[in-house]
Scaffold this motif. Structure first.
Motif, PDB file in Angstrom:
ATOM      1  N   PRO A  13       0.797  -1.240   0.000  1.00 26.18           N
ATOM      2  CA  PRO A  13       0.000   0.000   0.000  1.00 26.18           C
ATOM      3  C   PRO A  13       0.829   1.289   0.000  1.00 26.18           C
ATOM      4  O   PRO A  13       0.549   2.200  -0.780  1.00 26.18           O
ATOM      5  CB  PRO A  13      -0.834  -0.110   1.271  1.00 26.18           C
ATOM      6  N   HIS A  14       1.859   1.355   0.849  1.00 27.37           N
ATOM      7  CA  HIS A  14       2.645   2.595   0.940  1.00 27.37           C
ATOM      8  C   HIS A  14       3.360   2.931  -0.369  1.00 27.37           C
ATOM      9  O   HIS A  14       3.601   4.096  -0.661  1.00 27.37           O
ATOM     10  CB  HIS A  14       3.621   2.542   2.125  1.00 27.37           C
ATOM     11  N   THR A  20      -5.353   3.917   3.487  1.00 28.70           N
ATOM     12  CA  THR A  20      -6.588   3.359   4.050  1.00 28.70           C
ATOM     13  C   THR A  20      -7.196   2.413   3.015  1.00 28.70           C
ATOM     14  O   THR A  20      -7.028   2.607   1.808  1.00 28.70           O
ATOM     15  CB  THR A  20      -7.637   4.451   4.380  1.00 28.70           C
ATOM     16  N   ASP A  21      -7.908   1.402   3.499  1.00 27.24           N
ATOM     17  CA  ASP A  21      -8.509   0.423   2.591  1.00 27.24           C
ATOM     18  C   ASP A  21      -9.681   0.982   1.801  1.00 27.24           C
ATOM     19  O   ASP A  21     -10.123   0.384   0.833  1.00 27.24           O
ATOM     20  CB  ASP A  21      -8.954  -0.820   3.367  1.00 27.24           C
ATOM     21  N   ASN A  22     -10.210   2.136   2.208  1.00 25.45           N
ATOM     22  CA  ASN A  22     -11.324   2.719   1.447  1.00 25.45           C
ATOM     23  C   ASN A  22     -10.852   3.789   0.457  1.00 25.45           C
ATOM     24  O   ASN A  22     -11.653   4.558  -0.051  1.00 25.45           O
ATOM     25  CB  ASN A  22     -12.422   3.243   2.378  1.00 25.45           C
ATOM     26  N   GLU A  57      -1.761  -8.354  -2.665  1.00 26.65           N
ATOM     27  CA  GLU A  57      -2.118  -9.730  -2.306  1.00 26.65           C
ATOM     28  C   GLU A  57      -3.336  -9.781  -1.384  1.00 26.65           C
ATOM     29  O   GLU A  57      -4.186 -10.655  -1.525  1.00 26.65           O
ATOM     30  CB  GLU A  57      -0.921 -10.451  -1.690  1.00 26.65           C
ATOM     31  N   THR A  58      -3.426  -8.853  -0.465  1.00 25.76           N
ATOM     32  CA  THR A  58      -4.586  -8.791   0.440  1.00 25.76           C
ATOM     33  C   THR A  58      -5.850  -8.460  -0.351  1.00 25.76           C
ATOM     34  O   THR A  58      -6.899  -9.070  -0.147  1.00 25.76           O
ATOM     35  CB  THR A  58      -4.350  -7.727   1.535  1.00 25.76           C
ATOM     36  N   GLU A  90      -2.025  -3.576  14.215  1.00 24.44           N
ATOM     37  CA  GLU A  90      -3.006  -4.528  14.728  1.00 24.44           C
ATOM     38  C   GLU A  90      -4.131  -4.838  13.738  1.00 24.44           C
ATOM     39  O   GLU A  90      -4.519  -5.998  13.564  1.00 24.44           O
ATOM     40  CB  GLU A  90      -3.594  -4.006  16.037  1.00 24.44           C
ATOM     41  N   ASP A  91      -4.653  -3.815  13.052  1.00 27.21           N
ATOM     42  CA  ASP A  91      -5.749  -4.066  12.107  1.00 27.21           C
ATOM     43  C   ASP A  91      -5.294  -4.958  10.950  1.00 27.21           C
ATOM     44  O   ASP A  91      -6.039  -5.801  10.459  1.00 27.21           O
ATOM     45  CB  ASP A  91      -6.361  -2.754  11.592  1.00 27.21           C
ATOM     46  N   LYS A  92      -4.031  -4.795  10.519  1.00 25.81           N
ATOM     47  CA  LYS A  92      -3.486  -5.622   9.434  1.00 25.81           C
ATOM     48  C   LYS A  92      -3.262  -7.060   9.924  1.00 25.81           C
ATOM     49  O   LYS A  92      -3.461  -8.013   9.173  1.00 25.81           O
ATOM     50  CB  LYS A  92      -2.168  -5.053   8.899  1.00 25.81           C
TER      51      LYS A  92
END
Length: 188
Positions: A13-14, A20-22, A57-58, A90-92
């Motif tokens: 992502p970076h 953010t996922d949205n 991949e996610t 933590e969320d990841k």
């Protein structure tokens, strides 16, 4: 070439300035992945093999989970080593644990924790050798982390048939325009 298994990888992502996922970019990337995957699925794809790294991949994992409702596809999660998520936020980590639970097959390549960068090389080489092809979100001019994977593919292709589908910024920009036009027609 009859492609029964593929891997999907690309940027984290970076590297795409996604935090953010949205993010709207994620929607476009997922749609691009979905379209390529459907092509493979219609041609008999059976397995998608991922290492579970963050980013492409996610997002690919999510797409495959959705497509499982329509296609008889399975997903294997093969991380390079034990507890690859231990340094993630933590969320990841939570998302990764959910992926492990939902995967049809889960097995770390190494039964050890992170030791050195060679473990990533071994993972990339294994993914290429154990699949018939890949979908790669990659920009040659930009390089970044997928460069190592791409270089290994080129070397592997010198001796083996290996199907590669690259999604680049031109593909994503075209898709973004197409999606905008589609949305603007819906608003009428």
């Amino acid at each position: 070439m009859n492609v029964k298994s593929i891997t999907i990888t690309g940027y984290k992502p970076h590297e795409l300035n996604i935090f953010t996922d949205n993010d709207e970019k994620v929607v476009i990337i997922k749609e691009a992945l979905k379209r390529r995957l459907v092509d493979y699925l219609n041609d008999g794809l059976e397995w998608v093999v991922l290492s579970g790294q963050q980013g492409v991949e996610t997002w690919a994992f999510d797409i495959v989970q959705d497509l499982k409702e329509i296609y008889p596809v399975k997903i294997a999660l093969i991380p390079p080593f034990l507890e690859q998520e231990s340094i993630w936020k933590e969320d990841k980590q939570t998302k990764y644990q959910q992926m492990i639970q939902l995967a049809d097959f889960y097995q770390p390549l190494s039964q050890k924790k992170y030791e050195n960068p060679k473990q990533y090389f071994v993972k990339n080489k294994w993914l290429i050798e154990k699949t018939d092809g890949c979908i790669l979100l990659y920009e040659e001019e930009f390089g970044g982390s997928p460069q190592y994977f791409y270089d290994l593919i080129l070397k592997y292709q010198e001796q083996h048939e290996y199907n590669v589908t690259i999604i680049n910024s031109f593909d994503l920009n075209d898709l973004a325009r197409e999606m905008q036009e589609w949305e603007s027609h819906e608003d009428v």
